[in-house]
Design a protein around this motif. Structure first.
Motif, PDB file in Angstrom:
ATOM      1  N   VAL A  41       0.865  -1.182   0.000  1.00  0.00           N
ATOM      2  CA  VAL A  41       0.000   0.000   0.000  1.00  0.00           C
ATOM      3  C   VAL A  41       0.901   1.232   0.000  1.00  0.00           C
ATOM      4  CG1 VAL A  41      -1.926  -1.114   1.187  1.00  0.00           C
ATOM      5  CG2 VAL A  41      -0.169   0.042   2.525  1.00  0.00           C
ATOM      6  N   GLU A  71      -8.099  -2.596   1.976  1.00  0.00           N
ATOM      7  CA  GLU A  71      -8.856  -2.210   0.791  1.00  0.00           C
ATOM      8  C   GLU A  71      -9.289  -0.744   0.859  1.00  0.00           C
ATOM      9  OE1 GLU A  71     -12.078  -4.900   0.512  1.00  0.00           O
ATOM     10  OE2 GLU A  71     -10.817  -6.671   0.185  1.00  0.00           O
ATOM     11  N   TYR A  73      -7.219   1.738   1.491  1.00  0.00           N
ATOM     12  CA  TYR A  73      -6.091   2.613   1.214  1.00  0.00           C
ATOM     13  C   TYR A  73      -5.593   2.443  -0.224  1.00  0.00           C
ATOM     14  CZ  TYR A  73      -6.132   2.996   6.275  1.00  0.00           C
ATOM     15  OH  TYR A  73      -6.522   3.205   7.567  1.00  0.00           O
ATOM     16  N   LEU A  74      -4.883   3.464  -0.683  1.00  0.00           N
ATOM     17  CA  LEU A  74      -4.365   3.458  -2.043  1.00  0.00           C
ATOM     18  C   LEU A  74      -3.288   2.383  -2.196  1.00  0.00           C
ATOM     19  CD1 LEU A  74      -4.393   4.917  -4.812  1.00  0.00           C
ATOM     20  CD2 LEU A  74      -2.551   6.376  -3.928  1.00  0.00           C
ATOM     21  N   SER A  75      -3.425   1.565  -3.220  1.00  0.00           N
ATOM     22  CA  SER A  75      -2.477   0.493  -3.498  1.00  0.00           C
ATOM     23  C   SER A  75      -2.150   0.522  -4.991  1.00  0.00           C
ATOM     24  CB  SER A  75      -3.081  -0.867  -3.129  1.00  0.00           C
ATOM     25  OG  SER A  75      -4.190  -1.156  -3.975  1.00  0.00           O
ATOM     26  N   GLU A  77      -2.843  -1.572  -7.148  1.00  0.00           N
ATOM     27  CA  GLU A  77      -4.007  -2.044  -7.901  1.00  0.00           C
ATOM     28  C   GLU A  77      -5.047  -0.949  -8.086  1.00  0.00           C
ATOM     29  OE1 GLU A  77      -5.503  -5.427  -5.882  1.00  0.00           O
ATOM     30  OE2 GLU A  77      -3.808  -6.727  -6.396  1.00  0.00           O
ATOM     31  N   SER A  78      -5.168  -0.051  -7.076  1.00  0.00           N
ATOM     32  CA  SER A  78      -6.197   0.989  -7.153  1.00  0.00           C
ATOM     33  C   SER A  78      -5.695   2.278  -7.790  1.00  0.00           C
ATOM     34  CB  SER A  78      -6.744   1.299  -5.750  1.00  0.00           C
ATOM     35  OG  SER A  78      -5.701   1.663  -4.864  1.00  0.00           O
ATOM     36  N   LEU A  79      -4.382   2.355  -8.070  1.00  0.00           N
ATOM     37  CA  LEU A  79      -3.814   3.549  -8.703  1.00  0.00           C
ATOM     38  C   LEU A  79      -3.992   3.443 -10.214  1.00  0.00           C
ATOM     39  CD1 LEU A  79      -2.250   6.172  -8.086  1.00  0.00           C
ATOM     40  CD2 LEU A  79      -0.145   4.889  -8.494  1.00  0.00           C
ATOM     41  N   SER A  80      -4.641   4.436 -10.798  1.00  0.00           N
ATOM     42  CA  SER A  80      -4.918   4.411 -12.232  1.00  0.00           C
ATOM     43  C   SER A  80      -4.087   5.474 -12.947  1.00  0.00           C
ATOM     44  CB  SER A  80      -6.411   4.653 -12.486  1.00  0.00           C
ATOM     45  OG  SER A  80      -6.784   5.952 -12.050  1.00  0.00           O
ATOM     46  N   LEU A  98      -8.545   5.984   0.378  1.00  0.00           N
ATOM     47  CA  LEU A  98      -9.263   6.210  -0.872  1.00  0.00           C
ATOM     48  C   LEU A  98     -10.339   7.272  -0.701  1.00  0.00           C
ATOM     49  CD1 LEU A  98      -9.643   2.531  -2.144  1.00  0.00           C
ATOM     50  CD2 LEU A  98      -7.958   4.233  -2.836  1.00  0.00           C
ATOM     51  N   SER A  99     -10.846   7.425   0.526  1.00  0.00           N
ATOM     52  CA  SER A  99     -11.892   8.417   0.778  1.00  0.00           C
ATOM     53  C   SER A  99     -11.357   9.844   0.680  1.00  0.00           C
ATOM     54  CB  SER A  99     -12.498   8.194   2.170  1.00  0.00           C
ATOM     55  OG  SER A  99     -11.503   8.311   3.176  1.00  0.00           O
TER      56      SER A  99
END
Length: 205
Positions: A41, A71, A73-75, A77-80, A98-99
């Motif tokens: 993360v 899930e 926090y920014l990881s 996988e979630s970074l685009s 993420l919030s």
């Protein structure tokens, strides 16, 4: 024959005890195995102001134990590839929730402003401030009463002075709404004296 059957009959208490021991051992093995599993993360490598665009330079990757809360926090996988901005200030070393992230927009822009005099003590990265300006007066060395140019700007960072002689000014990078940008640039061009006033004062002891 009946005596032999009695001898080979299992004691129920022994069977239950064995099952409990096996279950306990398996439980310990599972806990140890789960503790060794980690996921990557992101944490903030530096203080990030509200409205800043998330970049690789502002992030550090760390390994943390697997948990459902990861899930949030920014990881990786979630970074685009799309632009992502922060919706609140994030301190250095803090996990990136993420919030606290939103889609990037063009509604604001960073501007470096020379502030006259010393900064208030609590002005630092992420702080919301008012930007005041006093325009030059008709006579040299005089200034008009100060007015509010921007009701709420965001401090991106306080720049370190590279000058050998102190000129009584501090350069601060601010994130300003686009609607206020032209007026601020005009004030900078005509030599107005700029001042910052924190929007929210900390609660005193």
């Amino acid at each position: 024959m009946s005596i032999l059957r009695q001898r080979i009959r299992l004691d129920p208490r022994l069977l239950i005890g064995s099952v409990l021991v096996i279950a306990s051992v398996l439980g310990v093995v599972w806990v140890v195995s789960a503790a060794k599993q980690t996921v990557p993360v992101y944490v903030a490598a530096v203080a990030i102001a509200q409205g800043d665009t998330i970049s690789e330079q502002s992030l550090s990757l760390v390994e943390v134990p697997v948990a459902g809360s990861n899930e949030l926090y920014l990881s990786p996988e979630s970074l685009s590839d799309a632009a992502i901005i922060t919706t609140r200030p994030i301190g250095a070393g803090e996990f990136i929730p993420l919030s606290a992230l939103g889609a990037g927009d063009d509604a604001s822009a960073p501007v470096v402003v020379a502030i006259s005099g010393a900064l208030p003590e609590n002005v630092s990265t992420g702080v919301a401030v008012e930007l005041w300006a006093a325009a030059p007066g008709e006579r040299p060395g005089t200034y008009e009463p100060p007015v509010v140019l921007v009701q709420q700007a965001q401090v991106v960072r306080v720049l370190e002075s590279q000058q050998l002689v102190n000129n009584g000014q501090v350069e601060v990078e601010l994130r300003l709404p686009d609607a206020d940008l032209a007026e601020v640039l005009t004030a900078l061009t005509n030599g107005s004296r700029m001042h910052l006033v924190p929007v929210f004062q900390p609660v005193g002891e």
